[in-house]
Motif scaffolding. Structure first.
Motif, PDB file in Angstrom:
ATOM      1  N   ASN A  44       0.827  -1.206   0.000  1.00  0.00           N
ATOM      2  CA  ASN A  44       0.000   0.000   0.000  1.00  0.00           C
ATOM      3  C   ASN A  44       0.864   1.261   0.000  1.00  0.00           C
ATOM      4  N   GLU A  45       1.948   1.231   0.758  1.00  0.00           N
ATOM      5  CA  GLU A  45       2.849   2.383   0.778  1.00  0.00           C
ATOM      6  C   GLU A  45       3.542   2.557  -0.574  1.00  0.00           C
ATOM      7  N   LEU A  46       3.961   1.443  -1.162  1.00  0.00           N
ATOM      8  CA  LEU A  46       4.581   1.515  -2.488  1.00  0.00           C
ATOM      9  C   LEU A  46       3.610   2.054  -3.528  1.00  0.00           C
ATOM     10  N   LYS A  47       2.331   1.719  -3.352  1.00  0.00           N
ATOM     11  CA  LYS A  47       1.327   2.218  -4.276  1.00  0.00           C
ATOM     12  C   LYS A  47       1.255   3.744  -4.235  1.00  0.00           C
ATOM     13  N   LEU A  48       1.324   4.313  -3.023  1.00  0.00           N
ATOM     14  CA  LEU A  48       1.296   5.773  -2.906  1.00  0.00           C
ATOM     15  C   LEU A  48       2.497   6.402  -3.610  1.00  0.00           C
ATOM     16  N   VAL A  49       3.652   5.769  -3.473  1.00  0.00           N
ATOM     17  CA  VAL A  49       4.859   6.261  -4.139  1.00  0.00           C
ATOM     18  C   VAL A  49       4.708   6.141  -5.652  1.00  0.00           C
ATOM     19  N   ALA A  50       4.223   4.978  -6.096  1.00  0.00           N
ATOM     20  CA  ALA A  50       4.077   4.739  -7.537  1.00  0.00           C
ATOM     21  C   ALA A  50       3.099   5.732  -8.157  1.00  0.00           C
ATOM     22  N   ASP A  51       2.024   6.054  -7.447  1.00  0.00           N
ATOM     23  CA  ASP A  51       1.059   7.025  -7.974  1.00  0.00           C
ATOM     24  C   ASP A  51       1.727   8.372  -8.241  1.00  0.00           C
ATOM     25  N   GLN A  52       2.563   8.809  -7.307  1.00  0.00           N
ATOM     26  CA  GLN A  52       3.246  10.096  -7.483  1.00  0.00           C
ATOM     27  C   GLN A  52       4.243  10.061  -8.649  1.00  0.00           C
ATOM     28  N   MET A  53       4.772   8.879  -8.939  1.00  0.00           N
ATOM     29  CA  MET A  53       5.725   8.729 -10.038  1.00  0.00           C
ATOM     30  C   MET A  53       5.042   8.378 -11.357  1.00  0.00           C
ATOM     31  N   ASN A  54       3.696   8.309 -11.315  1.00  0.00           N
ATOM     32  CA  ASN A  54       2.915   7.938 -12.495  1.00  0.00           C
ATOM     33  C   ASN A  54       3.303   6.557 -13.016  1.00  0.00           C
ATOM     34  N   ARG A  96      -4.613   1.590   7.753  1.00  0.00           N
ATOM     35  CA  ARG A  96      -5.788   2.341   8.213  1.00  0.00           C
ATOM     36  C   ARG A  96      -5.898   3.689   7.512  1.00  0.00           C
ATOM     37  N   ALA A  97      -4.793   4.178   6.941  1.00  0.00           N
ATOM     38  CA  ALA A  97      -4.811   5.466   6.251  1.00  0.00           C
ATOM     39  C   ALA A  97      -5.290   5.351   4.804  1.00  0.00           C
ATOM     40  N   MET A  98      -5.408   4.144   4.271  1.00  0.00           N
ATOM     41  CA  MET A  98      -5.769   3.993   2.863  1.00  0.00           C
ATOM     42  C   MET A  98      -7.131   4.582   2.514  1.00  0.00           C
ATOM     43  N   PRO A  99      -8.173   4.448   3.355  1.00  0.00           N
ATOM     44  CA  PRO A  99      -9.450   5.088   3.002  1.00  0.00           C
ATOM     45  C   PRO A  99      -9.317   6.591   2.776  1.00  0.00           C
ATOM     46  N   THR A 100      -8.449   7.264   3.549  1.00  0.00           N
ATOM     47  CA  THR A 100      -8.224   8.698   3.340  1.00  0.00           C
ATOM     48  C   THR A 100      -7.673   8.952   1.951  1.00  0.00           C
ATOM     49  N   HIS A 101      -6.726   8.134   1.526  1.00  0.00           N
ATOM     50  CA  HIS A 101      -6.158   8.254   0.183  1.00  0.00           C
ATOM     51  C   HIS A 101      -7.224   8.027  -0.881  1.00  0.00           C
ATOM     52  N   ILE A 102      -8.088   7.032  -0.671  1.00  0.00           N
ATOM     53  CA  ILE A 102      -9.115   6.717  -1.663  1.00  0.00           C
ATOM     54  C   ILE A 102     -10.106   7.871  -1.799  1.00  0.00           C
ATOM     55  N   VAL A 103     -10.524   8.444  -0.689  1.00  0.00           N
ATOM     56  CA  VAL A 103     -11.441   9.589  -0.734  1.00  0.00           C
ATOM     57  C   VAL A 103     -10.804  10.759  -1.479  1.00  0.00           C
ATOM     58  N   ARG A 104      -9.514  10.948  -1.259  1.00  0.00           N
ATOM     59  CA  ARG A 104      -8.803  12.025  -1.964  1.00  0.00           C
ATOM     60  C   ARG A 104      -8.798  11.775  -3.479  1.00  0.00           C
ATOM     61  N   ARG A 105      -8.629  10.507  -3.858  1.00  0.00           N
ATOM     62  CA  ARG A 105      -8.641  10.166  -5.281  1.00  0.00           C
ATOM     63  C   ARG A 105     -10.032  10.378  -5.891  1.00  0.00           C
ATOM     64  N   CYS A 106     -11.063  10.113  -5.097  1.00  0.00           N
ATOM     65  CA  CYS A 106     -12.429  10.382  -5.563  1.00  0.00           C
ATOM     66  C   CYS A 106     -12.606  11.880  -5.827  1.00  0.00           C
ATOM     67  N   ALA A 107     -12.106  12.697  -4.905  1.00  0.00           N
ATOM     68  CA  ALA A 107     -12.186  14.145  -5.078  1.00  0.00           C
ATOM     69  C   ALA A 107     -11.408  14.581  -6.323  1.00  0.00           C
ATOM     70  N   ASP A 108     -10.235  13.978  -6.555  1.00  0.00           N
ATOM     71  CA  ASP A 108      -9.434  14.305  -7.732  1.00  0.00           C
ATOM     72  C   ASP A 108     -10.202  13.973  -9.023  1.00  0.00           C
ATOM     73  N   ALA A 109     -10.839  12.790  -9.027  1.00  0.00           N
ATOM     74  CA  ALA A 109     -11.572  12.373 -10.215  1.00  0.00           C
ATOM     75  C   ALA A 109     -12.737  13.314 -10.511  1.00  0.00           C
ATOM     76  N   LEU A 110     -13.445  13.702  -9.469  1.00  0.00           N
ATOM     77  CA  LEU A 110     -14.562  14.627  -9.655  1.00  0.00           C
ATOM     78  C   LEU A 110     -14.079  16.002 -10.096  1.00  0.00           C
ATOM     79  N   ASN A 111     -12.947  16.439  -9.557  1.00  0.00           N
ATOM     80  CA  ASN A 111     -12.395  17.742  -9.929  1.00  0.00           C
ATOM     81  C   ASN A 111     -12.066  17.809 -11.415  1.00  0.00           C
ATOM     82  N   GLN A 112     -11.642  16.670 -11.969  1.00  0.00           N
ATOM     83  CA  GLN A 112     -11.329  16.643 -13.399  1.00  0.00           C
ATOM     84  C   GLN A 112     -12.549  16.969 -14.252  1.00  0.00           C
TER      85      GLN A 112
END
Length: 441
Positions: free
Chosen positions: A232-242, A302-318
């Protein structure tokens, strides 16, 4: 030596009692009934006992025909009357061990159950605890109470600990073909436990004490929790690196040694992985040990739901839409694919967080048609799953895939949806023109 108990197990004249008829207890009761033992299931929920006695199943992956066959053969019955425990030779406890609001062990179900069975114990019985817990629980909570009631553990009553190893929905493993770890309070207790489980399980793994068996279960689930936290932590890093973390995992999985694939997600679910590590961290503090590695993995997961909600906000912002006021459809309430088990599902955390931020949230899960009452999520009880059709799905501003069942059609979903946030890589097989609607999270 518990010679009478051993002989009754050997000639299958023993009666086995299973207390707690949930995802662990019901398959276990069926295994003993199929193994030729008269089996009695005990539960405080009369809906479960009534269903069993009628030959019905209330768990998706357990076939009603197997229950009906066991009941009709006279090998299985269920009851809420705990006084019938006097009639059984073995008592197997399969009750919940949750965490309280402070992430500390809640043994109220274990303690309450042992207190309720104490008046019905008799000489010659063997008692096994299967609930996941911290090392020392069997001695501190079971043995102490049984001996305070006037019995001698290792002589007239035998006590063992044997952790459950269920994997709901996994067709490769049934209850009896998973090796069974058993630890006894005394050598005589261990012999009784080996006989009890060896009568229906393909392999019994004896260990030197109940504490070893208790820690074995925790190690198994902490291993998974830590590795899921890592990915899960690597996923957060990978997202930032596209970088697509799913492609990375697939490539790493080609290594034939030294690597086992774990996958990211919206958080941890099920009764084991989100809970069990904290049983050890709590107990370790008693010995002055701070389990930093385990607790860090828990914090990440336990922090992953926060990340997911943020991604939902990003998708809607687009699409120039705010999270507040948007209609969101969450796909998958169960904690894992192809089951109806929603215990500790991160989907509930997502429902709460999205709603708190002003979104209007519904869900679809073919295996959870209505949210059942629970201690943790009582405010969602009674909420139904919405229908799977174009007219319904196209009304939502965003679809969030939290759990993906094989029975669902990803191309239909992508065609009907305005946009998708995918936490499970369910969209990997979509054609390129539909992948443009997807934001991986």
């Amino acid at each position: 030596m518990p010679t009478d108990f051993l002989s009754r197990i050997q000639d299958q004249s023993a009666t086995v009692g299973v207390v707690g008829l949930g995802y662990v207890g019901l398959p276990l009761a069926l295994a003993y009934a199929a193994g030729g033992f008269k089996t009695v299931g005990f539960d405080i929920d009369d809906k479960k006992t009534t269903a069993i006695n009628a030959g019905n199943s209330y768990i998706k992956h357990i076939d009603a025909a197997s229950i009906a066959s066991a009941v009709h053969s006279g090998k299985l019955a269920a009851t809420t009357d705990f006084s019938q425990l006097r009639e059984v030779d073995a008592i197997i406890l399969c009750v919940p061990t949750p965490l309280d609001e402070h992430f500390e062990p809640d043994l109220s179900y274990v303690v309450g159950t042992i207190e309720s069975i104490l008046p019905h114990l008799r000489s010659g019985q063997t008692i096994s605890l299967e609930s996941t817990t911290y090392p020392g629980t069997t001695n501190e909570e079971l043995v102490s109470r049984i001996e305070a009631a006037g019995h001698t553990v290792g002589s007239d009553i035998h006590v063992v600990y044997s952790p459950e190893r269920e994997d709901p929905g996994n067709p490769e493993f049934a209850a009896t073909n998973i090796p069974k770890v058993v630890g006894g309070h005394t050598p005589a207790c261990l012999e009784a436990g080996k006989a009890l489980y060896g009568s229906v399980f393909d392999q019994v793994v004896p260990v030197s004490s109940t504490q070893v068996a208790e820690l074995t279960k925790l190690l198994e689930n902490i291993y998974r929790s830590v590795n899921i936290g890592l990915v899960n932590e690597l996923k957060l890093v990978a997202d930032q690196m596209n970088i697509d973390i799913w492609e990375v995992i697939q490539a790493a999985s080609t290594k034939p040694f030294g690597f086992k694939a774990f996958y990211p997600g919206p958080g941890l679910g099920g009764h084991c992985i989100p809970i069990d590590p904290f049983y050890l961290t709590w107990k370790a503090r008693e010995y002055g040990v701070h389990t930093r590695f385990i607790e860090l993995a828990g914090e990440i997961n336990r922090a992953m739901p926060t990340h997911i909600v943020r991604r939902c906000a990003d998708a809607l912002n687009q699409h120039k839409k705010p999270l507040n006021g948007s209609k969101i459809l969450l796909i998958g309430l169960a904690y894992k694919p192809n089951v109806d088990d929603d215990r500790e599902s991160p989907s509930y955390e997502l429902l709460d967080r999205l709603t708190d931020q002003g979104a209007e949230v519904d869900y679809h899960d073919p295996y959870v048609p209505v949210i059942r009452p629970s201690r943790e999520h009582s405010h969602w009880a009674g909420k139904p799953s919405v229908e799977w059709n174009q007219a319904t799905i196209e009304t939502y501003d965003l679809v969030l895939i939290s759990t993906w069942h094989d029975s669902l059609n990803i191309e239909e979903l992508a065609t009907w949806s305005q946009q998708i946030v995918d936490t499970r890589n369910a969209s990997a097989t979509l054609p390129p023109e539909l992948k443009t609607k997807v934001l991986k999270a």
